[in-house]
Design a protein around this motif. Structure first.
Motif, mmCIF file in Angstrom:
data_model
loop_
_atom_site.group_PDB
_atom_site.id
_atom_site.type_symbol
_atom_site.label_atom_id
_atom_site.label_comp_id
_atom_site.label_asym_id
_atom_site.label_seq_id
_atom_site.Cartn_x
_atom_site.Cartn_y
_atom_site.Cartn_z
ATOM 1 N N LEU A 43 -99.162 34.168 -7.908
ATOM 2 C CA LEU A 43 -99.498 34.845 -9.161
ATOM 3 C C LEU A 43 -99.777 33.816 -10.253
ATOM 4 O O LEU A 43 -99.283 32.691 -10.203
ATOM 5 C CB LEU A 43 -98.352 35.757 -9.588
ATOM 6 N N PRO A 44 -100.571 34.203 -11.258
ATOM 7 C CA PRO A 44 -100.789 33.282 -12.380
ATOM 8 C C PRO A 44 -99.514 33.103 -13.193
ATOM 9 O O PRO A 44 -98.643 33.978 -13.209
ATOM 10 C CB PRO A 44 -101.878 33.977 -13.202
ATOM 11 N N GLY A 45 -99.406 31.964 -13.843
ATOM 12 C CA GLY A 45 -98.222 31.718 -14.657
ATOM 13 C C GLY A 45 -98.233 30.338 -15.260
ATOM 14 O O GLY A 45 -99.238 29.615 -15.186
ATOM 15 N N ALA A 46 -97.130 29.976 -15.856
ATOM 16 C CA ALA A 46 -96.996 28.662 -16.485
ATOM 17 C C ALA A 46 -97.074 27.576 -15.425
ATOM 18 O O ALA A 46 -96.771 27.790 -14.249
ATOM 19 C CB ALA A 46 -95.676 28.570 -17.248
ATOM 20 N N ARG A 47 -97.469 26.394 -15.850
ATOM 21 C CA ARG A 47 -97.526 25.238 -14.954
ATOM 22 C C ARG A 47 -96.534 24.203 -15.479
ATOM 23 O O ARG A 47 -96.786 23.522 -16.476
ATOM 24 C CB ARG A 47 -98.956 24.678 -14.906
ATOM 25 N N LEU A 48 -95.403 24.099 -14.801
ATOM 26 C CA LEU A 48 -94.278 23.269 -15.252
ATOM 27 C C LEU A 48 -94.212 21.987 -14.444
ATOM 28 O O LEU A 48 -94.300 22.009 -13.216
ATOM 29 C CB LEU A 48 -92.970 24.045 -15.084
ATOM 30 N N ILE A 80 -91.310 29.649 -5.359
ATOM 31 C CA ILE A 80 -92.146 29.774 -6.544
ATOM 32 C C ILE A 80 -93.076 30.968 -6.337
ATOM 33 O O ILE A 80 -93.890 30.987 -5.403
ATOM 34 C CB ILE A 80 -92.969 28.485 -6.776
ATOM 35 N N ILE A 81 -92.964 31.969 -7.203
ATOM 36 C CA ILE A 81 -93.755 33.191 -7.047
ATOM 37 C C ILE A 81 -94.941 33.248 -8.000
ATOM 38 O O ILE A 81 -95.838 34.078 -7.835
ATOM 39 C CB ILE A 81 -92.882 34.450 -7.242
ATOM 40 N N ALA A 82 -94.955 32.381 -9.008
ATOM 41 C CA ALA A 82 -96.042 32.405 -9.992
ATOM 42 C C ALA A 82 -96.222 31.014 -10.584
ATOM 43 O O ALA A 82 -95.286 30.204 -10.618
ATOM 44 C CB ALA A 82 -95.752 33.402 -11.108
ATOM 45 N N GLY A 83 -97.452 30.745 -11.033
ATOM 46 C CA GLY A 83 -97.719 29.487 -11.701
ATOM 47 C C GLY A 83 -97.612 28.301 -10.764
ATOM 48 O O GLY A 83 -97.849 28.393 -9.556
ATOM 49 N N GLN A 84 -97.201 27.186 -11.316
ATOM 50 C CA GLN A 84 -97.095 25.947 -10.545
ATOM 51 C C GLN A 84 -95.881 25.156 -11.003
ATOM 52 O O GLN A 84 -95.567 25.106 -12.188
ATOM 53 C CB GLN A 84 -98.353 25.090 -10.726
ATOM 54 N N LEU A 85 -95.221 24.534 -10.045
ATOM 55 C CA LEU A 85 -94.111 23.626 -10.325
ATOM 56 C C LEU A 85 -94.433 22.281 -9.688
ATOM 57 O O LEU A 85 -94.739 22.213 -8.489
ATOM 58 C CB LEU A 85 -92.802 24.158 -9.755
ATOM 59 N N THR A 86 -94.372 21.217 -10.476
ATOM 60 C CA THR A 86 -94.526 19.864 -9.956
ATOM 61 C C THR A 86 -93.258 19.089 -10.272
ATOM 62 O O THR A 86 -92.809 19.059 -11.423
ATOM 63 C CB THR A 86 -95.748 19.157 -10.571
ATOM 64 N N LEU A 87 -92.672 18.485 -9.249
ATOM 65 C CA LEU A 87 -91.431 17.736 -9.394
ATOM 66 C C LEU A 87 -91.689 16.264 -9.102
ATOM 67 O O LEU A 87 -92.247 15.917 -8.066
ATOM 68 C CB LEU A 87 -90.378 18.275 -8.431
ATOM 69 N N VAL A 88 -91.261 15.413 -10.029
ATOM 70 C CA VAL A 88 -91.362 13.963 -9.861
ATOM 71 C C VAL A 88 -89.941 13.415 -9.947
ATOM 72 O O VAL A 88 -89.434 13.161 -11.039
ATOM 73 C CB VAL A 88 -92.263 13.327 -10.936
#
Length: 324
Positions: free
Chosen positions: A22-27, A58-66
Motif C-alpha cells: 500500500l502507499p504510505g510514508a517512506r521512512l 511492512i504493510i504500507a510505504g517503505q522502510l529502509t534500515l541502515v
C-alpha cells in the motif's frame, strides 16, 4: 583476448529496504553515524531479525534500515573515521575521505524517503531527548513547513524532552569562524532540504544498557505512528519540555575550563559564571536557561557547550499528516 572485467565500485553503506503493498510514508532509520554510538545499530539489527522471521511486516510505504552508517568509525569504536559525518553532510563532487563517500551514498538514500530517524547517544550521562528542526511559527527566522509532523513523530518516540534551534545556532557559529556554511549541517538538515523531515533521537549515554531498548521501542512506535505496520500506535506523550538552543561556544584552548562540573540541563541564571578562558576571562550566562552538551574534553576549535532557553509557549499537540 578476453575482455576486462568491470571493476565494482566500493559500497560504503549497507541499506536494507522493505516495501509494503500500500502507499504510505517512506521512512529511513540510521544507526552509527558516529561509530562509538552503538544503540541504534543494536536496535536496528533487532528490527531486521523480526522482519526476517515474519514477526514484523511492512504493510504500507517503505522502510529502509541502515544499521551502521559509518563502518570505518564503527569498526574502530571511534566517533569519526576521518571527520565528523554529521557536521558537513552534503553531496561531495570530488570525495576524498571516508565520510565524503558515505555522505554521497546516504544523500541518495535520504532523497528517496520522506521521514528520517537518526539514532545517537552521548559520551556523558544525560537523559534521552529528541532534536527537532526549525519551528513552524513566524517566531523562527526560518520556519519549517513540516515542524508539526516532526513534533508529532517526536511525541511517539518515548522521550520527554525536545530541543530545536540547532541549525540557526550552528550557522552563527560557522559564520563567526569563517567556515563553510555547510559545515554545520547534519543528516536531518539535509533531509529537510530535499523535501522531507527528520529527527535525531539521543538515547542516553553510549554504554547505557537501556539505550538500545529505547531506540528499539522508538522505531516500533514510529512504524505504528506512520502506519507502516498493522499495529495500533501508542498514545503520544502529552508532556514534552521544549527548549530552544540559541548559542554555542567553542573551546579555544586546553586551558579553558568550566566554572564547575556541569551536566546537560543544569539550570543557569543571568550572570552565572559558566566557564573561564585561559586568560582568566569569565564566560557568563547571558540569560536564564540551561546548559546543554557540556564537554570538558572538547578539543580546541570544537563545540564546548550550548545554551538553551525553555520555550515559554504551551505547545498543544496538533493533528499532522503521516508523511507524504
Amino acid at each position: 583476448m578476453t575482455a576486462d572485467r568491470p571493476v565494482a565500485l566500493r559500497t560504503f553503506v549497507d541499506a536494507h529496504k522493505f516495501r509494503g503493498p500500500l502507499p504510505g510514508a517512506r521512512l529511513i532509520v540510521l544507526g552509527a553515524v558516529h561509530g562509538n554510538e552503538p544503540c541504534g545499530s543494536i536496535a536496528i539489527e533487532r528490527i531486521l531479525q523480526e522482519l526476517a522471521c515474519g514477526e514484523l511486516e511492512i504493510i504500507a510505504g517503505q522502510l529502509t534500515l541502515v544499521p551502521v552508517a559509518n563502518r570505518l568509525a564503527y569498526e574502530r569504536g571511534t566517533r569519526n573515521g576521518d571527520r565528523d559525518l554529521n557536521r558537513n553532510f552534503a553531496p561531495i563532487s570530488t570525495p576524498s575521505d571516508n565520510e565524503d563517500f558515505i555522505a554521497n551514498e546516504l544523500c541518495l538514500l535520504l532523497a528517496e524517503h520522506t521521514v528520517l530517524i537518526d539514532i545517537h547517544s552521548f559520551s556523558w550521562q544525560s537523559s534521552p531527548m529528541v532534536l527537532l528542526g526549525p519551528d513552524s511559527s513566524a517566531r523562527d527566522p526560518h520556519p519549517f513547513a513540516f515542524a508539526c509532523d516532526e513534533e508529532s513523530l517526536a511525541a511517539h518516540l518515548g522521550v520527554s524532552r525536545a530541543l530545536y534551534g540547532w541549525l540557526a545556532t550552528n550557522m552563527q557559529r560557522a559564520q563567526r569562524r569563517g567556515s563553510s556554511i555547510q559545515y554545520c549541517k547534519g543528516t536531518t538538515d539535509y533531509m529537510r532540504a530535499v523535501g522531507g523531515y527528520g529527527v535525531t533521537l539521543e538515547c542516553g549515554q553510549h554504554a547505557d544498557p537501556l539505550a538500545p531498548e529505547l531506540a528499539y521501542q522508538a522505531i516500533r512506535n514510529a512504524l505504528a505512528h506512520l502506519r507502516l505496520i498493522a499495529s495500533e500506535a501508542p498514545e503520544p506523550r502529552q508532556e514534552i519540555e521544549f527548549l530552544r538552543v540559541y548559542e554555542v561556544l567553542d573551546r579555544n584552548s586546553t586551558k579553558d575550563r568550566f566554572a564547575r562540573e556541569w551536566n546537560s540541563f543544569d539550570r543557569l541564571y543571568l550572570g552565572d559564571a559558566v566557564a573561564y578562558r585561559s586568560d582568566g576571562t569569565v564566560v557568563l550566562s547571558p540569560a536564564d536557561g540551561v546548559i546543554v552538551f557540556p564537554n570538558e574534553n572538547a578539543e580546541p576549535g570544537t563545540e564546548w557547550f550550548y545554551l538553551a532557553e525553555r520555550d515559554p509557549r504551551v505547545r498543544k499537540r496538533r493533528v499532522c499528516s503521516n508523511g507524504k
